[in-house]
Each structure stands twice: as structure tokens, then as C-alpha cells.
Enzyme design. Structure first.
Site, PDB file in Angstrom:
ATOM      1  N   ILE A  13       0.884  -1.271   0.081  1.00 44.58           N
ATOM      2  CA  ILE A  13      -0.014  -0.024   0.080  1.00 44.58           C
ATOM      3  C   ILE A  13       0.826   1.372  -0.127  1.00 44.58           C
ATOM      4  O   ILE A  13       0.625   2.503  -0.645  1.00 44.58           O
ATOM      5  CB  ILE A  13      -0.956   0.089   1.149  1.00 44.58           C
ATOM      6  CG1 ILE A  13      -1.852  -1.237   1.065  1.00 44.58           C
ATOM      7  CG2 ILE A  13      -1.973   1.323   1.348  1.00 44.58           C
ATOM      8  CD1 ILE A  13      -2.532  -1.505   2.582  1.00 44.58           C
ATOM      9  N   SER A 126      -7.371  -0.980  10.332  1.00 45.42           N
ATOM     10  CA  SER A 126      -7.899  -2.019   9.516  1.00 45.42           C
ATOM     11  C   SER A 126      -9.231  -2.143  10.108  1.00 45.42           C
ATOM     12  O   SER A 126      -9.761  -2.031  11.362  1.00 45.42           O
ATOM     13  CB  SER A 126      -7.121  -3.312   9.956  1.00 45.42           C
ATOM     14  OG  SER A 126      -7.746  -4.506   9.594  1.00 45.42           O
ATOM     15  N   TYR A 151      -1.977  -9.656  16.244  1.00 39.86           N
ATOM     16  CA  TYR A 151      -1.817  -8.630  14.868  1.00 39.86           C
ATOM     17  C   TYR A 151      -2.920  -7.525  15.109  1.00 39.86           C
ATOM     18  O   TYR A 151      -2.915  -6.520  14.901  1.00 39.86           O
ATOM     19  CB  TYR A 151      -1.911  -9.193  13.466  1.00 39.86           C
ATOM     20  CG  TYR A 151      -2.338  -8.322  12.248  1.00 39.86           C
ATOM     21  CD1 TYR A 151      -1.042  -7.319  11.905  1.00 39.86           C
ATOM     22  CD2 TYR A 151      -3.253  -8.035  11.711  1.00 39.86           C
ATOM     23  CE1 TYR A 151      -1.499  -6.343  10.886  1.00 39.86           C
ATOM     24  CE2 TYR A 151      -3.666  -7.266  10.556  1.00 39.86           C
ATOM     25  CZ  TYR A 151      -2.680  -6.368  10.353  1.00 39.86           C
ATOM     26  OH  TYR A 151      -3.220  -5.383   9.396  1.00 39.86           O
ATOM     27  N   LYS A 155      -3.405  -3.344  15.953  1.00 36.23           N
ATOM     28  CA  LYS A 155      -4.222  -2.239  15.522  1.00 36.23           C
ATOM     29  C   LYS A 155      -5.151  -1.659  16.336  1.00 36.23           C
ATOM     30  O   LYS A 155      -5.110  -0.254  16.257  1.00 36.23           O
ATOM     31  CB  LYS A 155      -5.031  -2.655  14.332  1.00 36.23           C
ATOM     32  CG  LYS A 155      -4.119  -3.147  12.981  1.00 36.23           C
ATOM     33  CD  LYS A 155      -3.228  -2.090  12.424  1.00 36.23           C
ATOM     34  CE  LYS A 155      -2.299  -2.393  11.368  1.00 36.23           C
ATOM     35  NZ  LYS A 155      -1.353  -1.464  11.026  1.00 36.23           N
ATOM     36  N   PHE A 220     -12.134 -21.335   1.897  1.00 35.86           N
ATOM     37  CA  PHE A 220     -12.401 -21.744   3.313  1.00 35.86           C
ATOM     38  C   PHE A 220     -13.676 -21.532   3.665  1.00 35.86           C
ATOM     39  O   PHE A 220     -14.059 -20.586   4.215  1.00 35.86           O
ATOM     40  CB  PHE A 220     -11.448 -20.734   4.290  1.00 35.86           C
ATOM     41  CG  PHE A 220      -9.850 -21.003   3.936  1.00 35.86           C
ATOM     42  CD1 PHE A 220      -9.253 -22.246   3.779  1.00 35.86           C
ATOM     43  CD2 PHE A 220      -9.137 -19.788   3.715  1.00 35.86           C
ATOM     44  CE1 PHE A 220      -7.824 -22.288   3.467  1.00 35.86           C
ATOM     45  CE2 PHE A 220      -7.684 -19.790   3.614  1.00 35.86           C
ATOM     46  CZ  PHE A 220      -7.275 -21.130   3.381  1.00 35.86           C
TER      47      PHE A 220
HETATM   48  P1  NAD Z   1       3.560  -4.563   3.109  1.00 38.05           P
HETATM   49  O1  NAD Z   1       4.137  -5.550   4.321  1.00 38.05           O
HETATM   50  O2  NAD Z   1       3.611  -4.956   1.870  1.00 38.05           O
HETATM   51  O3  NAD Z   1       4.051  -3.235   3.946  1.00 38.05           O
HETATM   52  C1  NAD Z   1       4.607  -2.903   5.002  1.00 38.05           C
HETATM   53  C2  NAD Z   1       6.240  -2.355   4.871  1.00 38.05           C
HETATM   54  O4  NAD Z   1       6.618  -2.030   6.330  1.00 38.05           O
HETATM   55  C3  NAD Z   1       6.862  -3.362   4.243  1.00 38.05           C
HETATM   56  O5  NAD Z   1       7.852  -2.910   3.232  1.00 38.05           O
HETATM   57  C4  NAD Z   1       8.079  -3.882   5.341  1.00 38.05           C
HETATM   58  O6  NAD Z   1       9.344  -3.982   5.010  1.00 38.05           O
HETATM   59  C5  NAD Z   1       8.052  -2.445   6.522  1.00 38.05           C
HETATM   60  N1  NAD Z   1       8.297  -2.689   7.703  1.00 38.05           N
HETATM   61  C6  NAD Z   1       7.919  -3.815   8.524  1.00 38.05           C
HETATM   62  N2  NAD Z   1       8.188  -3.377   9.729  1.00 38.05           N
HETATM   63  C7  NAD Z   1       9.032  -2.459   9.840  1.00 38.05           C
HETATM   64  C8  NAD Z   1      10.064  -1.597  10.716  1.00 38.05           C
HETATM   65  N3  NAD Z   1      10.019  -2.135  11.965  1.00 38.05           N
HETATM   66  N4  NAD Z   1      10.636  -0.603  10.317  1.00 38.05           N
HETATM   67  C9  NAD Z   1      10.662  -0.199   9.035  1.00 38.05           C
HETATM   68  N5  NAD Z   1       9.655  -0.631   7.941  1.00 38.05           N
HETATM   69  C10 NAD Z   1       9.194  -1.942   8.425  1.00 38.05           C
HETATM   70  O7  NAD Z   1       2.005  -4.392   3.828  1.00 38.05           O
HETATM   71  P2  NAD Z   1       0.826  -3.378   3.313  1.00 38.05           P
HETATM   72  O8  NAD Z   1      -0.354  -4.464   2.749  1.00 38.05           O
HETATM   73  O9  NAD Z   1       1.497  -2.606   2.446  1.00 38.05           O
HETATM   74  O10 NAD Z   1       0.163  -2.876   4.602  1.00 38.05           O
HETATM   75  C11 NAD Z   1       0.696  -1.479   4.933  1.00 38.05           C
HETATM   76  C12 NAD Z   1       0.089  -1.061   6.260  1.00 38.05           C
HETATM   77  O11 NAD Z   1      -1.484  -1.489   6.283  1.00 38.05           O
HETATM   78  C13 NAD Z   1       0.404  -2.123   7.637  1.00 38.05           C
HETATM   79  O12 NAD Z   1       0.429  -1.361   8.761  1.00 38.05           O
HETATM   80  C14 NAD Z   1      -0.838  -3.161   7.501  1.00 38.05           C
HETATM   81  O13 NAD Z   1      -1.148  -3.576   8.829  1.00 38.05           O
HETATM   82  C15 NAD Z   1      -2.002  -2.397   7.072  1.00 38.05           C
HETATM   83  N6  NAD Z   1      -3.040  -2.991   6.567  1.00 38.05           N
HETATM   84  C16 NAD Z   1      -3.002  -3.646   5.496  1.00 38.05           C
HETATM   85  C17 NAD Z   1      -4.120  -4.547   4.999  1.00 38.05           C
HETATM   86  C18 NAD Z   1      -3.799  -5.326   3.900  1.00 38.05           C
HETATM   87  O14 NAD Z   1      -4.714  -6.170   3.834  1.00 38.05           O
HETATM   88  N7  NAD Z   1      -2.761  -5.428   3.132  1.00 38.05           N
HETATM   89  C19 NAD Z   1      -5.352  -4.382   5.665  1.00 38.05           C
HETATM   90  C20 NAD Z   1      -5.395  -3.390   6.595  1.00 38.05           C
HETATM   91  C21 NAD Z   1      -4.432  -2.780   7.136  1.00 38.05           C
HETATM   92  N1  UFG Z   2      -9.562 -16.909   1.571  1.00 43.59           N
HETATM   93  C1  UFG Z   2     -10.073 -18.191   1.009  1.00 43.59           C
HETATM   94  N2  UFG Z   2      -8.651 -18.852   0.564  1.00 43.59           N
HETATM   95  C2  UFG Z   2      -7.470 -18.340   0.415  1.00 43.59           C
HETATM   96  C3  UFG Z   2      -7.538 -17.015   1.315  1.00 43.59           C
HETATM   97  C4  UFG Z   2      -8.378 -16.437   1.667  1.00 43.59           C
HETATM   98  O1  UFG Z   2     -11.105 -18.672   0.980  1.00 43.59           O
HETATM   99  O2  UFG Z   2      -6.436 -19.008   0.213  1.00 43.59           O
HETATM  100  C5  UFG Z   2     -10.766 -16.365   2.217  1.00 43.59           C
HETATM  101  C6  UFG Z   2     -10.820 -15.903   3.717  1.00 43.59           C
HETATM  102  O3  UFG Z   2     -11.346 -17.250   4.415  1.00 43.59           O
HETATM  103  C7  UFG Z   2     -11.916 -14.861   3.676  1.00 43.59           C
HETATM  104  C8  UFG Z   2     -11.561 -14.144   2.408  1.00 43.59           C
HETATM  105  O4  UFG Z   2     -10.972 -15.138   1.471  1.00 43.59           O
HETATM  106  O5  UFG Z   2     -13.201 -15.193   3.781  1.00 43.59           O
HETATM  107  C9  UFG Z   2     -10.483 -12.982   2.534  1.00 43.59           C
HETATM  108  O6  UFG Z   2      -9.403 -13.353   3.204  1.00 43.59           O
HETATM  109  P1  UFG Z   2      -7.981 -12.439   3.155  1.00 43.59           P
HETATM  110  O7  UFG Z   2      -6.878 -13.377   4.067  1.00 43.59           O
HETATM  111  O8  UFG Z   2      -7.658 -11.962   1.910  1.00 43.59           O
HETATM  112  O9  UFG Z   2      -8.500 -11.359   4.063  1.00 43.59           O
HETATM  113  P2  UFG Z   2      -8.989 -11.079   5.545  1.00 43.59           P
HETATM  114  O10 UFG Z   2     -10.264 -10.329   5.539  1.00 43.59           O
HETATM  115  O11 UFG Z   2      -8.941 -12.410   6.216  1.00 43.59           O
HETATM  116  O12 UFG Z   2      -8.050 -10.280   6.083  1.00 43.59           O
HETATM  117  C10 UFG Z   2      -7.111  -9.083   5.631  1.00 43.59           C
HETATM  118  C11 UFG Z   2      -5.869  -8.727   6.210  1.00 43.59           C
HETATM  119  C12 UFG Z   2      -5.654  -8.552   7.337  1.00 43.59           C
HETATM  120  C13 UFG Z   2      -6.618  -7.515   7.814  1.00 43.59           C
HETATM  121  C14 UFG Z   2      -8.146  -7.754   7.159  1.00 43.59           C
HETATM  122  C15 UFG Z   2      -8.981  -6.505   7.513  1.00 43.59           C
HETATM  123  O13 UFG Z   2      -5.071 -10.095   5.890  1.00 43.59           O
HETATM  124  O14 UFG Z   2      -4.666  -8.243   7.972  1.00 43.59           O
HETATM  125  O15 UFG Z   2      -8.149  -7.885   5.920  1.00 43.59           O
HETATM  126  O16 UFG Z   2      -8.250  -5.272   6.907  1.00 43.59           O
HETATM  127  F1  UFG Z   2      -6.961  -7.272   9.062  1.00 43.59           F
END
Ligand code: NAD
Ligand code: UFG
Length: 343
Positions: A13, A126, A151, A155, A220
């Protein structure tokens, strides 16, 4: 040019947000320790925007290094704090690693903000904080539920830490952005999601199965109380999500905030089931994804989607991309990764 510090800016992101910030005229300094990203992402950002962002390989949990880094770049106007570990399952087996990484990073930044006269922070939260909401679509005023994983708990605790800190220091302000499920890639396919090992998330698992890296997708559960029995989520295009961060920063710099801490849901307002998403993916990309239904995944929420009305009204932000285009962008990115592997 206003300077913005983006922690985790080489991540999924973060990198999309850096593109949007640069295209909106901001100067970006990325701080990332590359624990879950690759420095090549900087080339992708440069290809799209023509500008290579400043990059500092620093761990946000290391106070002294972080302090020195911020010192190097005076006049930072806002921090967007993405840096965190995010694998739900791993957080269950390694809770302290998650609490230390995600919370110490945040505390360091909050301590350094007054020292370096940085007034604004945008935080990646999140929809996980809502757990299984009692009312759908879920609004920001819904009760916060007990987290289902360390995790998710980071948040919830992070939101509390930010709120308490800002209540104690009104010179600071924060915007907490609660993301629903970010998917897709930049339409140029120069940047996208780079899952490490076997993907936990649905869409990278789908694209890797479609390309032949995985033999079949496991769905799942199909016995949930939803129309087709599979879980429902609000899948939001990552570029749309990135744009909301730019608006959040502009809002803080223009002092349009209505309170010191604001919270916004970032979602489309539409829920899609796992089977629906899979079906649309196959149709728009004309590829087959072998799948089988297996048992439920522990800790999964049955259904959640956003009421994004507050972000629509207050930020003037709305998810624009169709799910079809988003799923096409994800496939284009997977094809690009294949091309890179074969080079
Ligand atoms: P990502 O893992 O691609 O990006 C996170 C980045 O942070 C990585 O580049 C990693 O190297 C860096 N990082 C981690 N710990 C660090 C540290 N101690 N110091 C410096 N860098 C560090 O994840 P993302 O999907 O881009 O997520 C970004 C943010 O959004 C995170 O806080 C994640 O929890 C939050 N978020 C993500 C999702 C999702 O589904 N992707 C959903 C809700 C919230
Ligand atoms: N799913 C499958 N098969 C897979 C992976 C996922 O059926 O191989 C299903 C899961 O059961 C769920 C849906 O797809 O019903 C979405 O699953 P994700 O793992 O993609 O996403 P989640 O909503 O479970 O969780 C994500 C992030 C979390 C975050 C949350 C809310 O992984 O870190 O969204 O932002 F907290």
C-alpha cells in the site's frame, strides 16, 4: 514542496501511496527496513512518476537511527505510518515480535514528532478492529471488538496509543484510516503486491493459482450464513486506497480536520463473497482457477463491508475503480512477475 515521511513506503500500500503523493506534488522520504519488501520497488515508482523517492533503510523500532534519519530531513509536514508486520497466522505464533515491531515503531514515531516539530500522522488501521460487526454495513461508530489475533490487537492498541497521545498534546493530530480489503495493482503494472512465500490473502492466492504457481485455491468454508455460503468482504482497489492518504494529508495541512483524531473507513460499501470474487476474476481475465471448498479458516469473520459515507462526505473521497478493472490489474501484475522471473 511539502515533505512527507512514509514509513513502510516500499510495501504494497505504501508504494502505491508514494506514487500518488509524488503525482500530487509532495516530496517523499521513505523509511523501510525491507523486512517485507524489495528495494527494486523504487524503480517501479520512478518509472511511473519520473521521480525516485528518497529512501532510508531504517528499522522504525530503532529509536536512535530513526531520530537521526528524521533529523536529516528538516521540515517534514506529516508522517504516513504503514510500517508493520501483517501476517495474522504468524502473529499468533510470534506475538511478541508483532507487539514489539508494530507498537515500538509507533511509539518511537509519536515520541519523535514533537522533537522534530512534526504535527501530523496518518495511521494504517484495519476493519479488523470491528471483528464481526453487529450491524452491516459497518460505520466508524460501531463498537470495537476483542481482537482475534495479536496482529489485530496491535491495530486496536495502536489506535488507543495515538488517541491518548494526541489527547495529551493538542499540537499533534492524527487520521486513522481503517482499510477494508485492499486488492489490485497500479494499472501500469510497475508496482503491485509482492507476497512473501505462500500468500495468506485471497487475491494473490487466486492470481498465483491462475498462473500455475499453486495447484488449487482452497476456499475456506461454504457453510457460512451468506447467500452462497462463503465469506463476504469489501475489496478496495489499492490505488483508490492510496489516493485517500493524499487527501488525508492535505486535509491535515489545510487544518480542515474537525477534531484532533479523525477516523475513516476506507471501503467501497459493497460486499463480495469469495466465490463471487473468484467468478468475476475468471470471467474478466478469461482464465481458469482450479479450486476446492475446504473447512473454515480459524478466526475468519463471516461477513464485513464498509459504510464509507463519512470518508465520502468529509474527505470527498470515493472508491472509483470497478472490481472488474481491479481484478484485471491484479492479473496484469501477476503476468508481469512471471515475465520478470523468466528473464
Ligand atoms: P507490506 O508488508 O507490503 O508493507 C509494510 C512495509 O513495512 C514493508 O515494506 C516492510 O518492509 C515495512 N516494515 C515492517 N516493519 C518495519 C519496521 N520495523 N521498520 C521499517 N519498516 C518496516 O504491507 P501492506 O499491505 O502494504 O500494509 C501496510 C499497512 O497497512 C500495514 O500497517 C498493515 O498492517 C496495514 N493494513 C494492511 C491491510 C492489507 O490487507 N494489506 C489491511 C489493513 C491494514
Ligand atoms: N480465503 C480463502 N482462501 C484463501 C485465502 C483467503 O478462501 O486461500 C478467504 C478467507 O477465508 C476470507 C477471504 O478469502 O473469507 C478474504 O481473506 P483474506 O485473508 O484475503 O483477508 P481477511 O479479510 O481475512 O484479512 C485481511 C488482512 C488482515 C486485515 C483484514 C482487514 O489479511 O490483515 O483483511 O483489513 F486485518
Amino acid at each position: 514542496m511539502d515533505r512527507i515521511l512514509v514509513t513502510g513506503g516500499t510495501g504494497y500500500i505504501g508504494s502505491h501511496t508514494v506514487v500518488e503523493l509524488q503525482q500530487s506534488g509532495f516530496e517523499v522520504i521513505i523509511v523501510d527496513n525491507l523486512v517485507n519488501s524489495n528495494v527494486d520497488v523504487l524503480c517501479g515508482i520512478e518509472k511511473i512518476t519520473g521521480v525516485r523517492p528518497i529512501f532510508e533503510n531504517v528499522d522504525c523500532t530503532e529509536y536512535v537511527n530513526l531520530d537521526r534519519t528524521i533529523e536529516k530531513y528538516p521540515g517534514i509536514k506529516a508522517i504516513i505510518h504503514f510500517a508493520a508486520l501483517k501476517a495474522v497466522g504468524e502473529s499468533v505464533s510470534h506475538p511478541l515480535e508483532y507487539y514489539r515491531n508494530n507498537l515500538v515503531s509507533l511509539i518511537n514515531l509519536l515520541e519523535l514528532m514533537p522533537k522534530h516539530k512534526i504535527e501530523n500522522i496518518v495511521f494504517s488501521s484495519s476493519c479488523t478492529v470491528y471483528g464481526q460487526p453487529d450491524v452491516l454495513p459497518v460505520t466508524e461508530d460501531a463498537p470495537i471488538k476483542k481482537a482475534l489475533s495479536p496482529y489485530g490487537n496491535t491495530k486496536k492498541i495502536a489506535e488507543d496509543i495515538i488517541t491518548d497521545t494526541i489527547n495529551a498534546n493538542h499540537a499533534l493530530s492524527a487520521i486513522l484510516l481503517r482499510y477494508f480489503n485492499p486488492i489490485g495493482a497500479h494499472p501500469s503494472a510497475e508496482i503491485g503486491e509482492l507476497p512473501n512465500g505462500v500468500p495468506n490473502n485471497l487475491l494473490p492466492y487466486i492470481t498465483q493459482t491462475a498462473i500455475g504457481l499453486r495447484s488449487e485455491l482452497k476456499v475456506f468454508g461454504n457453510d457460512y450464513n451468506t447467500p452462497d455460503g462463503s465469506c463476504i468482504r469489501d475489496y478496495i482497489n489499492v490505488v483508490d486506497l492510496a489516493k485517500a492518504h493524499v487527501i488525508a494529508v492535505q486535509r491535515m495541512l489545510q487544518k480542515k480536520q474537525k477534531s484532533d483524531v479523525e477516523i475513516f473507513n476506507l471501503g467501497t460499501g459493497r460486499g463480495l463473497s469469495v466465490l463471487e470474487l473468484l467468478d468475476i476474476f475468471q470471467k474478466v481475465n478469461k482464465v481458469k482457477v482450479p479450486y476446492k471448498i475446504v473447512g473454515r479458516r480459524e478466526g475468519d469473520i463471516e461477513q464485513v463491508w464498509a459504510n464509507p459515507a463519512r470518508a465520502n462526505k468529509e474527505l470527498g473521497w470515493k472508491a472509483q475503480s470497478s472490481v472488474e478493472d481491479t481484478l484485471k490489474s491484479a492479473w496484469k501484475w501477476e503476468l508481469k512477475l512471471k515475465e520478470r522471473r523468466e528473464k
